[in-house]
Enzyme design. Structure first.
Site, PDB file in Angstrom:
ATOM      1  N   ARG A 167      -7.684   0.893  12.878  1.00  0.00           N
ATOM      2  CA  ARG A 167      -6.303   1.189  12.473  1.00  0.00           C
ATOM      3  C   ARG A 167      -6.289   2.279  11.409  1.00  0.00           C
ATOM      4  O   ARG A 167      -7.270   2.531  10.719  1.00  0.00           O
ATOM      5  CB  ARG A 167      -5.617  -0.057  11.926  1.00  0.00           C
ATOM      6  CG  ARG A 167      -6.228  -0.598  10.639  1.00  0.00           C
ATOM      7  CD  ARG A 167      -5.289  -1.582   9.964  1.00  0.00           C
ATOM      8  NE  ARG A 167      -5.882  -2.288   8.841  1.00  0.00           N
ATOM      9  CZ  ARG A 167      -5.994  -1.818   7.605  1.00  0.00           C
ATOM     10  NH1 ARG A 167      -5.588  -0.584   7.326  1.00  0.00           N
ATOM     11  NH2 ARG A 167      -6.526  -2.556   6.639  1.00  0.00           N
TER      12      ARG A 167
ATOM     13  N   GLU B  39       0.838  -1.202   0.000  1.00  0.00           N
ATOM     14  CA  GLU B  39       0.000   0.000   0.000  1.00  0.00           C
ATOM     15  C   GLU B  39       0.876   1.257   0.000  1.00  0.00           C
ATOM     16  O   GLU B  39       2.082   1.189   0.206  1.00  0.00           O
ATOM     17  CB  GLU B  39      -0.901   0.035   1.244  1.00  0.00           C
ATOM     18  CG  GLU B  39      -2.292  -0.557   1.051  1.00  0.00           C
ATOM     19  CD  GLU B  39      -3.239   0.412   0.337  1.00  0.00           C
ATOM     20  OE1 GLU B  39      -2.789   1.455  -0.179  1.00  0.00           O
ATOM     21  OE2 GLU B  39      -4.440   0.113   0.285  1.00  0.00           O
TER      22      GLU B  39
ATOM     23  N   ASP C 253     -12.794  -4.762  10.915  1.00  0.00           N
ATOM     24  CA  ASP C 253     -13.892  -5.492  10.277  1.00  0.00           C
ATOM     25  C   ASP C 253     -14.675  -4.617   9.294  1.00  0.00           C
ATOM     26  O   ASP C 253     -15.726  -5.020   8.793  1.00  0.00           O
ATOM     27  CB  ASP C 253     -14.844  -6.089  11.317  1.00  0.00           C
ATOM     28  CG  ASP C 253     -15.549  -5.023  12.162  1.00  0.00           C
ATOM     29  OD1 ASP C 253     -15.305  -3.811  11.940  1.00  0.00           O
ATOM     30  OD2 ASP C 253     -16.352  -5.401  13.037  1.00  0.00           O
TER      31      ASP C 253
ATOM     32  N   ASN D 219      -9.697   6.026   2.353  1.00  0.00           N
ATOM     33  CA  ASN D 219      -8.663   5.547   1.439  1.00  0.00           C
ATOM     34  C   ASN D 219      -7.991   6.702   0.710  1.00  0.00           C
ATOM     35  O   ASN D 219      -7.488   7.616   1.346  1.00  0.00           O
ATOM     36  CB  ASN D 219      -9.266   4.499   0.490  1.00  0.00           C
ATOM     37  CG  ASN D 219      -8.638   3.135   0.684  1.00  0.00           C
ATOM     38  OD1 ASN D 219      -7.437   3.005   0.848  1.00  0.00           O
ATOM     39  ND2 ASN D 219      -9.468   2.100   0.680  1.00  0.00           N
TER      40      ASN D 219
ATOM     41  N   ASP E 251      -9.921   2.349  -4.341  1.00  0.00           N
ATOM     42  CA  ASP E 251      -8.960   2.247  -3.233  1.00  0.00           C
ATOM     43  C   ASP E 251      -8.070   3.481  -3.282  1.00  0.00           C
ATOM     44  O   ASP E 251      -8.555   4.601  -3.281  1.00  0.00           O
ATOM     45  CB  ASP E 251      -8.193   0.925  -3.376  1.00  0.00           C
ATOM     46  CG  ASP E 251      -7.496   0.476  -2.094  1.00  0.00           C
ATOM     47  OD1 ASP E 251      -7.095   1.333  -1.290  1.00  0.00           O
ATOM     48  OD2 ASP E 251      -7.316  -0.739  -1.915  1.00  0.00           O
TER      49      ASP E 251
END
Length: 284
Positions: free
Chosen positions: A96, A16, A116, A144, A194
């Site tokens: 996170r 990432e 989750d 994102n 993303d």
């Protein structure tokens, strides 16, 4: 037909956050869930790996040297041989950091997500040069991609759960993100938006998780390019090289079946028609 080059072996479990660091001409990205920063020297093809923390989500070069990084629940400052962890922004271990970028004023933003991906539990946080942290957006789900235009007057943003690319106006005088508006609706059939970056004409390149491709959208939201990749889960993209003409793409093996034989986790590169421009560094 765009020629996509696989630059590295599948080095990352969840690659990432790529960014070009002009000081040493390296492309850096993260292997997020093992807390490592990877650094490619394009001249030699050598990749160095540095462990930083249990999770490292995003990074940017600092104007004074070193790196600013987002760790699991906050931020850190890195020197060549040092890691300074700043105070945690929150204590909940079920959330996170996920992805981030710097604005034209040199402030580092990183958005979060629940492990989750529970709706509404994420936020977008900003680290100022003096170390102060402010939460600038709440009620997000999977914060994102975030990138400012070359002129600095607008920022593109992705909360993946919305299946959209949004645009904020950015006030260079006050440093405020405002007037959020939808710019692109991404059909779920082509993947989930993303990470993203912008080119020098204001086009937004976005990685499509589960879509195996990058899309480019013009400033008016028109789809102008589709580049297919040999992996199912590209995660993010960034322009690099001395002229910022190469577009690097990270990818992930996260959640793929054990019999997947694609080069998932590798770094890829291609050269679009329109180059990019340098990422804003962190002023702190």
């Amino acid at each position: 037909m765009v020629d996509v080059e696989q630059v590295t072996p599948p080095l990352a479990g969840h690659g990432e956050g790529p960014v070009w660091c002009p000081a040493d001409r390296r492309l850096r990205w993260v292997d997020m869930l093992v807390g490592d920063i990877l650094a490619l020297d394009p001249a030699t093809g050598v990749v160095a790996r540095r462990h930083v923390a249990p999770v490292v989500a995003a990074l940017r070069p600092r104007s004074a040297g070193g790196l600013v990084v987002a760790v699991e629940r906050g931020f850190a400052l890195l020197g060549d041989d040092s890691v300074e962890l700043l105070p945690e922004v929150w204590s909940d271990p079920s959330i996170r950091m996920n992805d981030g970028a710097c604005d034209p004023l040199g402030r580092f933003y990183c958005g979060s997500m629940a492990y989750d991906a529970a709706p509404g539990r994420a936020s977008l946080h900003r680290l100022d040069a003096d170390g102060a942290v402010e939460t600038v957006l709440t009620g997000l789900t999977v914060s994102n991609g975030l990138a400012w235009t070359r002129q600095g007057d607008a920022a593109w943003y992705v909360d993946s759960a919305t299946q959209r690319l949004d645009v904020f106006a950015f006030d260079l005088a006050t440093g405020e993100l405002r007037d959020r508006r939808p710019a692109v609706d991404v059909p779920p059939a082509v993947g989930t938006p993303d990470g993203l970056c912008l080119d020098s004409e204001g086009g937004a390149w976005v990685a499509l998780w589960d879509g195996g491709a990058l899309h480019r959208y013009a400033p008016d939201g028109r789809l102008t390019a589709v580049v297919e990749l040999p992996v199912r889960r590209p995660t993010a993209c960034a322009f690099g090289g001395p002229d910022h003409a190469d577009l690097y793409v990270t990818s992930s093996r996260l959640g793929l079946p054990a019999d997947d034989r694609s080069p998932a986790g590798a770094l890829f590169r291609f050269r679009p028609e329109v180059p990019g421009f340098p990422a804003h560094p962190f002023a702190g």
